[in-house]
Design a protein around this motif. Structure first.
Motif, short mmCIF file in Angstrom:
data_model
loop_
_atom_site.label_atom_id
_atom_site.label_comp_id
_atom_site.label_asym_id
_atom_site.label_seq_id
_atom_site.Cartn_x
_atom_site.Cartn_y
_atom_site.Cartn_z
N HIS A 88 -49.46 -59.83 8.64
CA HIS A 88 -48.69 -58.97 9.51
C HIS A 88 -48.70 -59.57 10.90
N GLY A 89 -47.55 -59.87 11.42
CA GLY A 89 -47.45 -60.54 12.71
C GLY A 89 -47.74 -59.69 13.92
N ASP A 90 -47.83 -58.38 13.76
CA ASP A 90 -48.05 -57.47 14.89
C ASP A 90 -49.16 -56.48 14.56
N LEU A 91 -50.24 -56.97 14.01
CA LEU A 91 -51.31 -56.10 13.56
C LEU A 91 -52.11 -55.56 14.74
N ASN A 92 -52.06 -54.24 14.93
CA ASN A 92 -52.84 -53.61 15.99
C ASN A 92 -53.22 -52.20 15.55
N ALA A 93 -54.05 -51.56 16.33
CA ALA A 93 -54.62 -50.25 15.96
C ALA A 93 -53.54 -49.20 15.68
N LYS A 94 -52.41 -49.28 16.36
CA LYS A 94 -51.36 -48.28 16.17
C LYS A 94 -50.62 -48.45 14.84
N ASN A 95 -50.84 -49.58 14.16
CA ASN A 95 -50.16 -49.86 12.90
C ASN A 95 -51.03 -49.57 11.68
N ILE A 96 -52.18 -48.96 11.88
CA ILE A 96 -53.12 -48.77 10.77
C ILE A 96 -53.51 -47.30 10.64
N LEU A 97 -53.57 -46.84 9.41
CA LEU A 97 -54.03 -45.49 9.10
C LEU A 97 -55.27 -45.63 8.22
N VAL A 98 -56.36 -44.99 8.61
CA VAL A 98 -57.57 -44.99 7.80
C VAL A 98 -57.62 -43.66 7.05
N ALA A 155 -53.29 -68.62 11.99
CA ALA A 155 -52.53 -67.37 12.14
C ALA A 155 -53.39 -66.18 11.73
N GLU A 156 -54.16 -66.33 10.65
CA GLU A 156 -55.04 -65.25 10.22
C GLU A 156 -56.08 -64.93 11.29
N ARG A 157 -56.65 -65.97 11.90
CA ARG A 157 -57.63 -65.75 12.98
C ARG A 157 -56.98 -65.04 14.15
N TRP A 158 -55.74 -65.46 14.50
CA TRP A 158 -55.04 -64.82 15.62
C TRP A 158 -54.78 -63.35 15.32
N MET A 159 -54.35 -63.02 14.10
CA MET A 159 -54.07 -61.62 13.74
C MET A 159 -55.35 -60.80 13.77
N ARG A 160 -56.45 -61.38 13.27
CA ARG A 160 -57.74 -60.69 13.29
C ARG A 160 -58.18 -60.43 14.74
N TYR A 161 -58.04 -61.45 15.60
CA TYR A 161 -58.39 -61.30 17.02
C TYR A 161 -57.54 -60.20 17.65
N ARG A 162 -56.24 -60.23 17.38
CA ARG A 162 -55.32 -59.24 17.96
C ARG A 162 -55.72 -57.82 17.53
N LEU A 163 -56.04 -57.66 16.26
CA LEU A 163 -56.45 -56.34 15.77
C LEU A 163 -57.75 -55.89 16.42
N LEU A 164 -58.75 -56.76 16.46
CA LEU A 164 -60.04 -56.38 17.05
C LEU A 164 -59.89 -56.05 18.53
N HIS A 165 -59.05 -56.80 19.24
CA HIS A 165 -58.78 -56.52 20.65
C HIS A 165 -58.12 -55.16 20.81
N SER A 166 -57.15 -54.87 19.94
CA SER A 166 -56.45 -53.59 19.98
C SER A 166 -57.39 -52.43 19.67
N LEU A 167 -58.28 -52.62 18.70
CA LEU A 167 -59.24 -51.56 18.36
C LEU A 167 -60.20 -51.30 19.51
N ALA A 168 -60.65 -52.36 20.18
CA ALA A 168 -61.55 -52.18 21.33
C ALA A 168 -60.83 -51.42 22.44
#
Length: 75
Positions: free
Chosen positions: A1-11, A37-50
């Motif tokens: 997912h190219g725009d993975l962030n906290a607002k795009n996830i439902l737990v 790209a996977e590392r970048w998406m993971r970083y983006r998500l973790l940054h968004s969650l923080a």
């Protein structure tokens, strides 16, 4: 997912173990991403969650973190 962030996830807290679902699929792809790209998406998500934790004043619960971690690993 190219725009993975906290607002795009439902737990889903009703399942045990918790499950994470991606909600925004407009930039998803079924092709295999490269490791960079996977590392970048993971970083983006973790940054968004923080950022979400700071703005909401609510830290993620351990079970929520585990669900997101499993999702990032494709499980």
């Amino acid at each position: 997912h190219g725009d993975l962030n906290a607002k795009n996830i439902l737990v889903d807290v009703e399942t045990k173990p918790l499950r994470a679902h991606v909600l925004d699929l407009d930039r998803c792809s079924l092709t295999r991403w490269g490791r960079a790209a996977e590392r970048w998406m993971r970083y983006r998500l973790l940054h968004s969650l923080a950022a979400w934790e700071r703005s909401s004043g609510r830290p993620l619960a351990p079970a929520e973190r585990e669900a997101l971690s499993r999702g990032l690993k494709g499980r």
